[in-house]
Scaffold this active site. Sequence first.
Site, PDB file in Angstrom:
ATOM      1  N   ASP A  31     114.254  13.812  86.748  1.00 20.34           N
ATOM      2  CA  ASP A  31     114.091  14.860  85.734  1.00 20.34           C
ATOM      3  C   ASP A  31     114.997  14.510  84.553  1.00 20.34           C
ATOM      4  OD1 ASP A  31     113.396  18.327  86.133  1.00 20.34           O
ATOM      5  OD2 ASP A  31     114.188  17.420  84.299  1.00 20.34           O
ATOM      6  N   SER A 124      95.935  21.728  84.623  1.00 18.69           N
ATOM      7  CA  SER A 124      95.913  23.108  84.133  1.00 18.69           C
ATOM      8  C   SER A 124      94.489  23.590  83.908  1.00 18.69           C
ATOM      9  CB  SER A 124      96.682  23.184  82.801  1.00 18.69           C
ATOM     10  OG  SER A 124      96.471  24.417  82.154  1.00 18.69           O
ATOM     11  N   TYR A 148      98.324  19.972  73.999  1.00 19.33           N
ATOM     12  CA  TYR A 148      98.832  20.101  75.380  1.00 19.33           C
ATOM     13  C   TYR A 148      97.659  20.010  76.361  1.00 19.33           C
ATOM     14  CZ  TYR A 148      99.843  22.547  79.687  1.00 19.33           C
ATOM     15  OH  TYR A 148      99.912  22.898  81.016  1.00 19.33           O
ATOM     16  N   LYS A 152      96.430  17.051  79.328  1.00 23.08           N
ATOM     17  CA  LYS A 152      96.106  17.286  80.738  1.00 23.08           C
ATOM     18  C   LYS A 152      94.740  16.672  81.072  1.00 23.08           C
ATOM     19  CE  LYS A 152      99.775  19.502  82.020  1.00 23.08           C
ATOM     20  NZ  LYS A 152     100.739  18.890  82.976  1.00 23.08           N
ATOM     21  N   ASN A 197     107.292  31.561  75.335  1.00 20.17           N
ATOM     22  CA  ASN A 197     105.901  31.581  74.858  1.00 20.17           C
ATOM     23  C   ASN A 197     105.040  32.415  75.798  1.00 20.17           C
ATOM     24  OD1 ASN A 197     106.039  29.454  72.706  1.00 20.17           O
ATOM     25  ND2 ASN A 197     106.716  28.208  74.438  1.00 20.17           N
ATOM     26  N   ASN A 198     105.343  32.307  77.100  1.00 23.24           N
ATOM     27  CA  ASN A 198     104.474  32.929  78.104  1.00 23.24           C
ATOM     28  C   ASN A 198     104.818  34.409  78.310  1.00 23.24           C
ATOM     29  OD1 ASN A 198     104.635  29.811  79.772  1.00 23.24           O
ATOM     30  ND2 ASN A 198     102.799  30.641  78.819  1.00 23.24           N
ATOM     31  N   PRO A 290      96.139  33.053  67.846  1.00 22.98           N
ATOM     32  CA  PRO A 290      95.132  31.997  67.648  1.00 22.98           C
ATOM     33  C   PRO A 290      95.024  31.082  68.881  1.00 22.98           C
ATOM     34  CG  PRO A 290      96.549  32.163  65.716  1.00 22.98           C
ATOM     35  CD  PRO A 290      97.153  33.070  66.770  1.00 22.98           C
ATOM     36  N   GLY A 291      93.792  30.785  69.273  1.00 19.71           N
ATOM     37  CA  GLY A 291      93.586  29.870  70.407  1.00 19.71           C
ATOM     38  C   GLY A 291      93.431  30.594  71.730  1.00 19.71           C
TER      39      GLY A 291
HETATM   40  C1  WQD Z   1      98.938  35.242  78.960  1.00 19.84           C
HETATM   41  C2  WQD Z   1      98.329  36.465  78.295  1.00 19.84           C
HETATM   42  C3  WQD Z   1      98.288  36.335  75.892  1.00 19.84           C
HETATM   43  C4  WQD Z   1     102.668  36.402  75.398  1.00 19.84           C
HETATM   44  C5  WQD Z   1      99.375  29.217  78.933  1.00 19.84           C
HETATM   45  C6  WQD Z   1      98.849  27.800  78.922  1.00 19.84           C
HETATM   46  C7  WQD Z   1      98.530  27.369  80.324  1.00 19.84           C
HETATM   47  C8  WQD Z   1      99.762  27.540  81.176  1.00 19.84           C
HETATM   48  C9  WQD Z   1     100.163  29.009  81.174  1.00 19.84           C
HETATM   49  C10 WQD Z   1     101.239  25.680  81.354  1.00 19.84           C
HETATM   50  C11 WQD Z   1      97.412  36.114  77.125  1.00 19.84           C
HETATM   51  C12 WQD Z   1      99.210  37.449  76.359  1.00 19.84           C
HETATM   52  C13 WQD Z   1     101.399  36.387  75.946  1.00 19.84           C
HETATM   53  C14 WQD Z   1     103.077  37.498  74.611  1.00 19.84           C
HETATM   54  C15 WQD Z   1     100.932  38.527  74.973  1.00 19.84           C
HETATM   55  N1  WQD Z   1     100.816  26.736  80.702  1.00 19.84           N
HETATM   56  N2  WQD Z   1     100.558  37.438  75.737  1.00 19.84           N
HETATM   57  N3  WQD Z   1     102.185  38.531  74.425  1.00 19.84           N
HETATM   58  O1  WQD Z   1      98.143  31.424  77.204  1.00 19.84           O
HETATM   59  O2  WQD Z   1      97.125  32.240  79.399  1.00 19.84           O
HETATM   60  O3  WQD Z   1      98.342  30.073  79.353  1.00 19.84           O
HETATM   61  O4  WQD Z   1     100.469  29.354  79.811  1.00 19.84           O
HETATM   62  O5  WQD Z   1     100.904  25.263  82.430  1.00 19.84           O
HETATM   63  O6  WQD Z   1      98.155  26.008  80.322  1.00 19.84           O
HETATM   64  O7  WQD Z   1      97.651  27.756  78.167  1.00 19.84           O
HETATM   65  O8  WQD Z   1      99.607  32.171  79.128  1.00 19.84           O
HETATM   66  O9  WQD Z   1     101.519  33.716  79.302  1.00 19.84           O
HETATM   67  O10 WQD Z   1     101.038  32.651  77.060  1.00 19.84           O
HETATM   68  O11 WQD Z   1      99.514  34.431  77.927  1.00 19.84           O
HETATM   69  O12 WQD Z   1     100.150  39.472  74.789  1.00 19.84           O
HETATM   70  O13 WQD Z   1     104.214  37.562  74.063  1.00 19.84           O
HETATM   71  O14 WQD Z   1      99.393  37.245  77.740  1.00 19.84           O
HETATM   72  O15 WQD Z   1      97.533  36.725  74.751  1.00 19.84           O
HETATM   73  O16 WQD Z   1      96.344  37.059  77.115  1.00 19.84           O
HETATM   74  P1  WQD Z   1      98.209  31.535  78.679  1.00 19.84           P
HETATM   75  P2  WQD Z   1     100.517  33.225  78.322  1.00 19.84           P
END
Ligand code: WQD
Length: 330
Positions: A31, A124, A148, A152, A197-198, A290-291
Amino acid sequence: MKILVTGGLGFIGSHTVIELLKNHHEVIIADNLVNSKIEVLDKLAAITGVRPDFYQIDVTDEAKLEPIFQNHPIDGVIHFAGLKAVGESVSKPIEYYYNNLVSTMVLSKLCVKYGVQKFVFSSSATVYGDQPSPLKEEMELKKTTNPYGETKAMSERILTDTVKANDGFAVVLLRYFNPVGAHESGLIGEDPNGIPNNLMPFVTKVAKGQLKKLSVFGNDYDTVDGTGVRDYIHVVDLAKAHVKAIENLTKGTRVYNIGTGNGTSVLELVNAFMKVNGVDVPYEIVGRRPGDIATCFADAAKAETELGWKAELGIEDMVRDAWRFEQQNC
Ligand code: WQD
């Protein structure tokens, strides 16, 4: 078996190391600590009683990686190491293509050279692109919406072609849906650098007061309550799938969705988090990100039939375990 786990101090990697050790495998971790912490090694030792061999190296660096293959009789590789922020990949495509593809190529080359026959790849559901759920492994892959996701899909092709050219090399592609939660000890969990981000790590930081409120990205989707629907899977269930995958792998290329088969909306997850943990999560509905797609969940039947693996933990376990980790660590 002796398993090399790249990215083994990261969120999914560390949970998988625990399950490998519980199943009496030997683990070596490589790592570069770019998105993980060295303290996780001590926590793995505390949880399992075993401190795996650890090498702080970048798995794109063939010269640094090869000695591991020379000095250890490796039976298999589980490749987690990679950059994984969707939004960041749009602004830094070269970094993502270089890191995620070169690491896969270097590892595959060394596996073939040293006769390592089993390779499990962290793929993914993003590779399906925007297609109707439930997503099935036999579906044709569509172009993803970000670099990203493309790394994959391209890594899957690199590995599949390497299998075709080398009889002694076999691969499992595990297509994750949305990993969340944490080990029951609360010692390890999802601990992203900077602003998450998630969804789940953002929720836990709002609940803790480190972030003011959650922005819900849109409530005008064609879903149960207008917010995005995803297949959240407990990271411990996901980790167990890797053990099943590497133990069952014999030849060729296998592809499995690793999800629960259930869709949960953003508001359903947030409300479950508040109810189970007795905490408030202030949120505001804002515009779509977006996306994003409206709905994404797995057809998870193939992993159950062929691997004997099925997710056992539910949303309540996920939100409880994620909160415990946040309270104890971040
Ligand atoms: C989940 C839902 C957002 C944040 C991504 C990658 C995927 C994997 C997992 C790596 C969506 C909503 C999110 C926030 C929100 N990554 N949301 N406010 O986009 O489904 O998947 O992460 O392995 O490959 O594409 O996950 O957790 O970002 O979003 O409303 O502050 O939560 O719109 O509906 P996502 P996420």
